[in-house]
Structure formats: structure tokens, C-alpha cells
Enzyme design. Structure first.
Site, PDB file in Angstrom:
ATOM      1  N   ARG A  37      43.774  44.193  56.530  1.00 54.88           N
ATOM      2  CA  ARG A  37      44.961  45.013  56.780  1.00 54.88           C
ATOM      3  C   ARG A  37      44.870  45.742  58.124  1.00 54.88           C
ATOM      4  NH1 ARG A  37      46.390  47.368  50.716  1.00 54.88           N
ATOM      5  NH2 ARG A  37      47.956  45.777  50.259  1.00 54.88           N
ATOM      6  N   LYS A 202      46.615  45.283  38.001  1.00 57.74           N
ATOM      7  CA  LYS A 202      47.714  46.263  37.848  1.00 57.74           C
ATOM      8  C   LYS A 202      48.701  45.710  36.837  1.00 57.74           C
ATOM      9  CE  LYS A 202      47.390  48.173  42.496  1.00 57.74           C
ATOM     10  NZ  LYS A 202      47.953  47.969  43.837  1.00 57.74           N
ATOM     11  N   GLY A 363      46.698  42.965  48.419  1.00 54.98           N
ATOM     12  CA  GLY A 363      45.519  43.443  49.125  1.00 54.98           C
ATOM     13  C   GLY A 363      44.243  42.814  48.586  1.00 54.98           C
ATOM     14  N   GLY A 387      52.424  44.279  45.402  1.00 54.49           N
ATOM     15  CA  GLY A 387      53.589  44.835  44.714  1.00 54.49           C
ATOM     16  C   GLY A 387      54.855  44.647  45.542  1.00 54.49           C
TER      17      GLY A 387
HETATM   18  P1  ADP Z   1      46.371  42.702  44.390  1.00 54.34           P
HETATM   19  O1  ADP Z   1      45.750  43.820  45.171  1.00 54.34           O
HETATM   20  O2  ADP Z   1      46.092  41.362  44.995  1.00 54.34           O
HETATM   21  O3  ADP Z   1      47.834  42.926  44.154  1.00 54.34           O
HETATM   22  P2  ADP Z   1      45.431  43.825  41.883  1.00 54.34           P
HETATM   23  O4  ADP Z   1      45.193  45.105  42.594  1.00 54.34           O
HETATM   24  O5  ADP Z   1      46.474  43.788  40.834  1.00 54.34           O
HETATM   25  O6  ADP Z   1      45.676  42.640  42.943  1.00 54.34           O
HETATM   26  O7  ADP Z   1      44.105  43.353  41.125  1.00 54.34           O
HETATM   27  C1  ADP Z   1      42.896  43.067  41.766  1.00 54.34           C
HETATM   28  C2  ADP Z   1      41.739  43.332  40.842  1.00 54.34           C
HETATM   29  O8  ADP Z   1      41.927  42.669  39.602  1.00 54.34           O
HETATM   30  C3  ADP Z   1      40.416  42.853  41.369  1.00 54.34           C
HETATM   31  O9  ADP Z   1      39.653  43.968  41.763  1.00 54.34           O
HETATM   32  C4  ADP Z   1      39.796  42.115  40.184  1.00 54.34           C
HETATM   33  O10 ADP Z   1      38.452  42.457  39.969  1.00 54.34           O
HETATM   34  C5  ADP Z   1      40.653  42.557  39.029  1.00 54.34           C
HETATM   35  N1  ADP Z   1      40.657  41.637  37.870  1.00 54.34           N
HETATM   36  C6  ADP Z   1      40.955  40.330  37.858  1.00 54.34           C
HETATM   37  N2  ADP Z   1      40.755  39.808  36.633  1.00 54.34           N
HETATM   38  C7  ADP Z   1      40.327  40.811  35.846  1.00 54.34           C
HETATM   39  C8  ADP Z   1      39.908  40.907  34.475  1.00 54.34           C
HETATM   40  N3  ADP Z   1      39.910  39.844  33.682  1.00 54.34           N
HETATM   41  N4  ADP Z   1      39.516  42.115  34.007  1.00 54.34           N
HETATM   42  C9  ADP Z   1      39.497  43.189  34.833  1.00 54.34           C
HETATM   43  N5  ADP Z   1      39.861  43.169  36.129  1.00 54.34           N
HETATM   44  C10 ADP Z   1      40.261  41.993  36.633  1.00 54.34           C
HETATM   45 MG    MG Z   2      45.126  45.779  44.535  1.00 57.97          MG
END
Ligand code: ADP
Ligand code: MG
Length: 407
Positions: A37, A202, A363, A387
């Protein structure tokens, strides 16, 4: 109306421009785990410096509670930005206080100043428009013009994202322009089959997008933390895995709606279950409908999709012409639980080679593909916003874009 661009701000020589960037990078033990970023913010800052402006950079980092918290200081980010720009970058130890004020006064054309974390101030995310407005006024006092380039936050009605833009001549930065261009391509005319892959943690934020995405896609692939709410909706027990219990009914509704629309919702058939949430936790692969049959019983935590699922998800990606992927398939930060995310990333990279269009958004998702050794060029686009890009794909009006003239 289209986004106002930097050109609309006119001659910037000798002017102070505040750039609302998204420098919210993942940190690990105080170190920047992925600087994507920060890199993505450089072109806009360079462009403004080349135009003769003095640049004030404002961003949030993490979710501090409206008060200073050294764990979320932007100081290391300012240092990294200086390295990437190849010139000195000043850092103000507060956001709009005395340190910031005197640093702004001292700033010369060609200079760059990073303010401390916006979210150290309750005004940034306040629900009270007057409180937000007062904070935005303080920020506006620093600058002749505002450039909004934090794509990761344009879906938030926050002081620096919407209120500030109304107080000064404002325009979209180059990153926001690029991101919106790519996402428009996905919403206006996605080539089918169009598949959206969802994962991450999330869960409650992201489950809601499914409703609006269903009429737009042919296949929805569900991995990561949200898959367990789907398994629970099908009546399966999920041990101690991430679960959004009050969303189970809603998810049942999505499953019914998908069946009605003829949309395929692809769910895991096997899960890697761990004894605890740790990099070195003992783990076993079990059928998705029998998570508690692993040795850890009801204590087991699903931390990745299993190999059969990874194969099926990769095949679904390969069979698509357009793919948007947000959210890691598992806890990729732990190598033992990164295989599912790697398989999807690999398939998406191959799609690019075969004439399809694959976008990674988010992210952590972007950080994941880089940590797994992929380059941004391996994909059609790597978006800095999870998001924000999901809400854009849903067809929502994003307040941070509306503030820049987008309709
Ligand atoms: P992004 O930032 O790409 O939008 P999120 O913030 O929603 O994605 O989620 C990212 C996190 O989700 C990572 O830190 C990862 O470790 C976690 N994650 C993925 N699968 C699982 C799971 N089964 N249980 C808990 N956390 C998870
Ligand atoms: Mg995230």
C-alpha cells in the site's frame, strides 16, 4: 459524472496539498510485513511533487480507539515512504496538534510530511457529523487542496474521506483513478463465466455483499473464515472455527436465493483442522461435514481449506473468464495453513495467461499473494481495497467517490 482528477486542481506550484492515502499496512512485531500500500501511494505523491507542491500525507493504520497508541504509529511507514521516494520525509508526532502545525509551517515546496495516524483522533470515524466536521476543518487548515488516494477507505464516510474533500478543492489520486477503472470493467461488462471467490476473516462485513453479488455472478466460491457459517447453515458442526452464529439464518437465505437464480455456491468438501490457533499447531484434514471428527473434537479450529477443496476451487477459477477474489482461503500467515490460498492464487495467475481477467482485492489478500511469491504483474489487477472493491462490485455508491464527483 466522472471523478475529478489532479489536473482539475490547476497550477500546484508552491501550494500545499494534503493526500489522504491508505498506508494501512500489515505489521508483524512492529515491522511492516507488506509495503504494497505504501508503494501504491508513491505515484500520486511523486506527481504532486513534480508539479511543485508541498505534500502532506495523512492515513490511518489499524484500528486504534480514537486515541494515541504507539503500536499503531505511522512512524515506520513514514521511514519506508522516504526510502521509496528517495527523499527525506518528515513525520509529525501528532495529527493536527502542535507538532503537526509547526511541521506544516516548516514544509517547503518539494517537501513531504507524514502526519500521525488519523484514527488517534475520535473525529476521524465519529458518527456525529459535527465532530467529524470539526476534525476535517483542522486537517483542511493545513492545505490548499486535497487529493483522495486511499482507495481502501473510499467506502467509509469518515472525516478525511468525505468531510475534508468538501472543504477544499479536491480530486482523486492516481491510485483511486486506476482502481475505479478496473472495477468499472468488472461491473459494466464482465465476461462470463464470472466467478467471485470470498474468504478472509471480516465475516460479518463480507457476508452482506453476497446478497448483491448473487444476481451478478455465475459462481460464488466460499473459503476462509466465512465458510464455517455456511457449513453451520447446512447443519454441520464446526468445532471452535470462526463462526458468525447470528448470520446462520441469513446464510440459509443466500443458499436458497442462489438455488433460485441458478448460481453455483461452491463450498469446501474438506478442511484442515488445527488443535489451536498457532503456526505449529497439530493438524488433520477431515471432511467438511465432520470437522469435530478430527482428534481435537469440538476444540478443533478450521484454519485452511483441504487439498480436495483447493483443487475444486482452482478448477472453478480456471473455468472462468472473469474472477474477483477477496479474502485468503486460510490463515496463510502460518505456512502450514497457506496451501489453499496458494492454490487459488496459482489458478488466478494461470487465468491471466489464458486470456481471462483475474483481480485480487483486499489488503490481506494482496499481502498474501505477495508473501506466497507472486508478483502483482501475475494478475489482471491487485486492488489495495477489500471492502471498498466489494462494495463497488455490489453497485453501491461509495461516499469517498461521491465526494470526488463520481456518480
Ligand atoms: P482482506 O484484507 O483481503 O479483505 P480480511 O481482512 O477479511 O481480508 O481477512 C484476512 C485474514 O483472514 C487473514 O489474516 C487470515 O489469516 C484470515 N483467515 C483466513 N481464513 C481463516 C480462518 N479459517 N480462520 C481464521 N482466520 C482466517
Ligand atoms: Mg484485512
Amino acid at each position: 459524472m466522472a471523478l475529478r482528477t489532479i489536473d482539475s486542481l490547476g497550477d500546484l506550484r508552491g501550494r500545499r496539498v494534503l493526500v489522504r492515502a491508505d498506508l494501512n499496512v500489515p505489521l508483524q512485531d512492529g515491522d511492516i510485513a507488506d509495503d504494497g500500500r505504501i508503494r501504491a501511494s508513491v505515484p500520486t505523491i511523486r506527481r504532486l511533487l513534480d508539479a511543485g507542491a508541498a505534500v502532506i500525507v495523512a492515513s490511518h493504520l489499524g484500528r486504534p480507539d480514537g486515541a494515541p497508541d504507539p503500536a499503531y504509529s505511522l512512524a515506520p511507514v513514514a521511514t519506508r515512504l522516504g526510502e521509496l521516494l528517495g527523499r527525506p520525509v518528515d513525520f509529525a508526532a501528532d495529527t493536527v496538534g502542535e507538532a503537526a502545525q509547526s511541521a506544516v509551517r516548516a514544509l517547503e515546496p518539494g517537501g513531504v510530511l507524514v502526519l500521525e495516524n488519523l484514527r488517534f483522533n475520535p473525529g476521524e470515524t465519529s458518527k456525529d457529523a459535527a465532530v467529524r466536521g470539526a476534525f476535517a476543518e483542522q486537517l483542511a487548515g493545513f492545505a490548499d487542496a486535497v487529493v483522495s488516494d486511499g482507495f481502501g477507505v473510499v467506502h467509509r464516510a469518515q472525516a478525511s474521506v468525505t468531510d475534508l474533500e468538501a472543504l477544499r478543492p479536491s480530486a482523486a489520486g492516481l491510485l483511486v483513478e486506476t482502481e475505479v477503472g478496473v472495477l468499472e470493467r468488472l461491473t459494466r461488462s464482465p465476461q462470463s463465466p464470472y466467478t467471485v471467490v470470498l474468504g478472509g476473516s471480516k465475516v460479518s462485513d463480507k457476508l452482506a455483499v453476497i446478497d448483491s453479488l448473487l444476481p451478478r455472478v455465475q459462481t460464488l466460491v466460499i473459503g476462509g473464515g466465512m465458510l464455517f457459517t455456511f457449513l453451520a447453515a447446512q447443519g454441520h458442526r464446526v468445532g471452535a472455527s470462526l463462526l458468525e452464529a447470528d448470520m446462520i439464518e441469513t446464510v440459509r437465505g443466500y443458499l436458497a436465493k442462489a438455488a433460485e437464480l441458478g448460481v453455483t455456491i461452491l463450498l469446501p468438501t474438506d478442511i484442515v483442522v488445527a488443535e489451536r490457533f498457532a503456526a505449529d499447531a497439530a493438524h488433520e484434514t477431515v471432511p467438511a461435514d465432520a470437522i469435530e471428527s478430527a482428534s481435537f473434537g469440538a476444540q478443533g479450529i478450521g484454519l485452511d481449506i483441504g487439498p480436495d477443496t483447493a483443487g475444486a476451487f482452482a478448477a472453478a477459477v480456471a473455468a472462468s473468464k472473469t474472477v474477483f477474489w477477496n479474502g485468503p482461503m486460510g490463515v496463510f500467515e502460518f505456512p502450514a495453513f497457506a496451501a489453499g490460498t496458494r492454490a487459488v492464487a496459482q489458478a488466478l495467475a494461470e487465468l491471466e495467461g489464458s486470456g481471462g481477467f483475474g483481480v485480487v482485492g483486499g489488503g490481506d489478500s494482496a499481502a498474501a499473494v505477495r508473501a506466497l511469491g507472486f508478483a502483482d504483474e501475475d494478475f489482471g489487477h491487485v486492488s489495495t481495497g477489500g471492502g471498498a472493491s466489494l462494495e463497488f462490485l455490489e453497485g453501491k455508491r461509495l461516499p469517498g467517490l461521491t465526494a470526488l464527483g463520481w456518480e
